[in-house]
Scaffold this active site. Structure first.
Site, PDB file in Angstrom:
ATOM      1  N   ARG A  74       0.813  -1.211   0.000  1.00 24.20           N
ATOM      2  CA  ARG A  74       0.000   0.000   0.000  1.00 24.20           C
ATOM      3  C   ARG A  74       0.847   1.263   0.000  1.00 24.20           C
ATOM      4  O   ARG A  74       0.411   2.333   0.414  1.00 24.20           O
ATOM      5  CB  ARG A  74      -0.950   0.016   1.207  1.00 24.20           C
ATOM      6  CG  ARG A  74      -1.984  -1.098   1.192  1.00 24.20           C
ATOM      7  CD  ARG A  74      -3.047  -0.836   0.159  1.00 24.20           C
ATOM      8  NE  ARG A  74      -4.062  -1.873   0.105  1.00 24.20           N
ATOM      9  CZ  ARG A  74      -5.136  -1.828  -0.672  1.00 24.20           C
ATOM     10  NH1 ARG A  74      -5.309  -0.781  -1.459  1.00 24.20           N
ATOM     11  NH2 ARG A  74      -6.006  -2.810  -0.677  1.00 24.20           N
ATOM     12  N   LEU A 101      -1.755  -1.860 -13.148  1.00 22.59           N
ATOM     13  CA  LEU A 101      -2.603  -0.760 -12.712  1.00 22.59           C
ATOM     14  C   LEU A 101      -2.136  -0.068 -11.444  1.00 22.59           C
ATOM     15  O   LEU A 101      -2.826   0.816 -10.934  1.00 22.59           O
ATOM     16  CB  LEU A 101      -4.039  -1.274 -12.504  1.00 22.59           C
ATOM     17  CG  LEU A 101      -4.700  -1.879 -13.742  1.00 22.59           C
ATOM     18  CD1 LEU A 101      -6.109  -2.355 -13.408  1.00 22.59           C
ATOM     19  CD2 LEU A 101      -4.721  -0.889 -14.897  1.00 22.59           C
ATOM     20  N   ILE A 106       9.901   4.588 -10.648  1.00 19.78           N
ATOM     21  CA  ILE A 106      10.983   4.091 -11.490  1.00 19.78           C
ATOM     22  C   ILE A 106      12.317   4.649 -11.003  1.00 19.78           C
ATOM     23  O   ILE A 106      12.504   5.864 -10.952  1.00 19.78           O
ATOM     24  CB  ILE A 106      10.737   4.472 -12.952  1.00 19.78           C
ATOM     25  CG1 ILE A 106       9.408   3.860 -13.417  1.00 19.78           C
ATOM     26  CG2 ILE A 106      11.883   4.002 -13.848  1.00 19.78           C
ATOM     27  CD1 ILE A 106       8.953   4.321 -14.767  1.00 19.78           C
ATOM     28  N   ASN A 116       5.150   1.430 -21.528  1.00 16.37           N
ATOM     29  CA  ASN A 116       3.736   1.244 -21.231  1.00 16.37           C
ATOM     30  C   ASN A 116       2.945   1.480 -22.508  1.00 16.37           C
ATOM     31  O   ASN A 116       3.409   2.163 -23.425  1.00 16.37           O
ATOM     32  CB  ASN A 116       3.290   2.230 -20.148  1.00 16.37           C
ATOM     33  CG  ASN A 116       1.840   2.027 -19.738  1.00 16.37           C
ATOM     34  OD1 ASN A 116       1.416   0.904 -19.477  1.00 16.37           O
ATOM     35  ND2 ASN A 116       1.073   3.096 -19.698  1.00 16.37           N
ATOM     36  N   HIS A 118      -0.963   2.786 -23.675  1.00 18.94           N
ATOM     37  CA  HIS A 118      -2.189   3.425 -23.187  1.00 18.94           C
ATOM     38  C   HIS A 118      -3.228   3.404 -24.302  1.00 18.94           C
ATOM     39  O   HIS A 118      -2.893   3.701 -25.457  1.00 18.94           O
ATOM     40  CB  HIS A 118      -1.904   4.871 -22.752  1.00 18.94           C
ATOM     41  CG  HIS A 118      -3.106   5.574 -22.225  1.00 18.94           C
ATOM     42  ND1 HIS A 118      -3.656   5.276 -21.000  1.00 18.94           N
ATOM     43  CD2 HIS A 118      -3.889   6.551 -22.767  1.00 18.94           C
ATOM     44  CE1 HIS A 118      -4.720   6.048 -20.798  1.00 18.94           C
ATOM     45  NE2 HIS A 118      -4.875   6.820 -21.853  1.00 18.94           N
ATOM     46  N   ASP A 159       1.063   8.309 -17.464  1.00 15.31           N
ATOM     47  CA  ASP A 159       0.920   8.475 -18.920  1.00 15.31           C
ATOM     48  C   ASP A 159       1.659   9.721 -19.413  1.00 15.31           C
ATOM     49  O   ASP A 159       1.132  10.489 -20.226  1.00 15.31           O
ATOM     50  CB  ASP A 159      -0.571   8.576 -19.297  1.00 15.31           C
ATOM     51  CG  ASP A 159      -1.363   7.367 -18.859  1.00 15.31           C
ATOM     52  OD1 ASP A 159      -0.794   6.258 -18.854  1.00 15.31           O
ATOM     53  OD2 ASP A 159      -2.549   7.524 -18.517  1.00 15.31           O
TER      54      ASP A 159
END
Length: 223
Positions: A74, A101, A106, A116, A118, A159
């Site tokens: 968490r 998700l 990084i 990634n 998208h 993103d």
């Protein structure tokens, strides 16, 4: 700066694939590898969810898989540290996010070494909370005429990293989020292997936010 990959004469690019759910992206990459269309060595699959269906795809392909359970952390920092520690131990050169998700922090040694995909044309319909059918519903609600998919290097914002390539898909008048998602995914299945192959061949060069695709040649980039 050039992104570090392999030359055509070298061994396959060692990758890890990160998943959280059904693993449709992982399945596609495995199929492309079997077809001889993806020059990679699957070193590891890492799931943030012990119940992820994608673990079955890894098992069927005899790819080592582990679970780094988000619910035990968490906290993105120690969660990410464990993931990258596993990648280092397996000498992974490229980390591929495939429906992953959870927030990933990084580290510097993996800058421009995490990719990634998208399901929209970044910078539109992207950022925190834009995933799955939510993206396609937002496209339809806005009345956009085109959408698509974007392969990009991941950084520590959602993103946001440099874009490697994009593919465009028309939005049809009778589209639902499900039909639009299916059509975008068809392009994802081509775009992601293409981008990974370009990296594996040492043909991707990052200059700030811009990515240049170099012409084919035998180039060796140290990692």
């Amino acid at each position: 700066m050039p992104v570090k990959g392999t030359s055509k004469s070298e061994k396959l690019l060692p990758i890890a694939v990160l998943i959280s759910g059904a693993g449709t992206t992982l399945k596609n990459l495995i199929e492309k590898k079997k077809e001889g269309k993806l020059p990679v060595d699957f070193r590891l699959v890492i799931s943030s969810n012990p119940q992820a269906g994608g673990l079955q795809h890894a098992a069927a392909a005899q790819i080592p898989a582990i679970v780094v359970d988000w619910n035990k952390y968490r906290d993105p920092q120690p969660f990410s540290e464990e993931i990258f520690d596993h990648c280092r131990r397996q000498n992974v050169k490229l980390v591929v996010m495939g429906g992953f998700l959870k927030r990933l922090v990084i580290p510097p040694d993996f800058e421009n070494r995490v990719v990634n995909i998208h399901p929209a044309l970044i910078p539109a319909f992207c950022g925190q909370g834009f995933y799955g059918l939510r993206v396609h519903q937002a496209v339809l609600d806005y009345g956009a005429k085109i959408t698509g998919c974007t392969v990009h290097f991941a950084d520590n914002l959602y993103d946001h990293g440099p874009i490697i390539l994009q593919r465009v898909v028309p939005v049809l008048d009778d589209d639902t989020p499900e039909t639009l998602a299916a059509r975008v995914f068809q392009e994802e299945c081509k775009a992601y292997p293409e981008a990974i192959t370009l990296i594996a061949e040492g043909r991707v060069q990052v200059e700030g936010r811009k990515v240049k695709i170099l012409p084919p040649k035998d180039v060796d980039f140290e990692l």
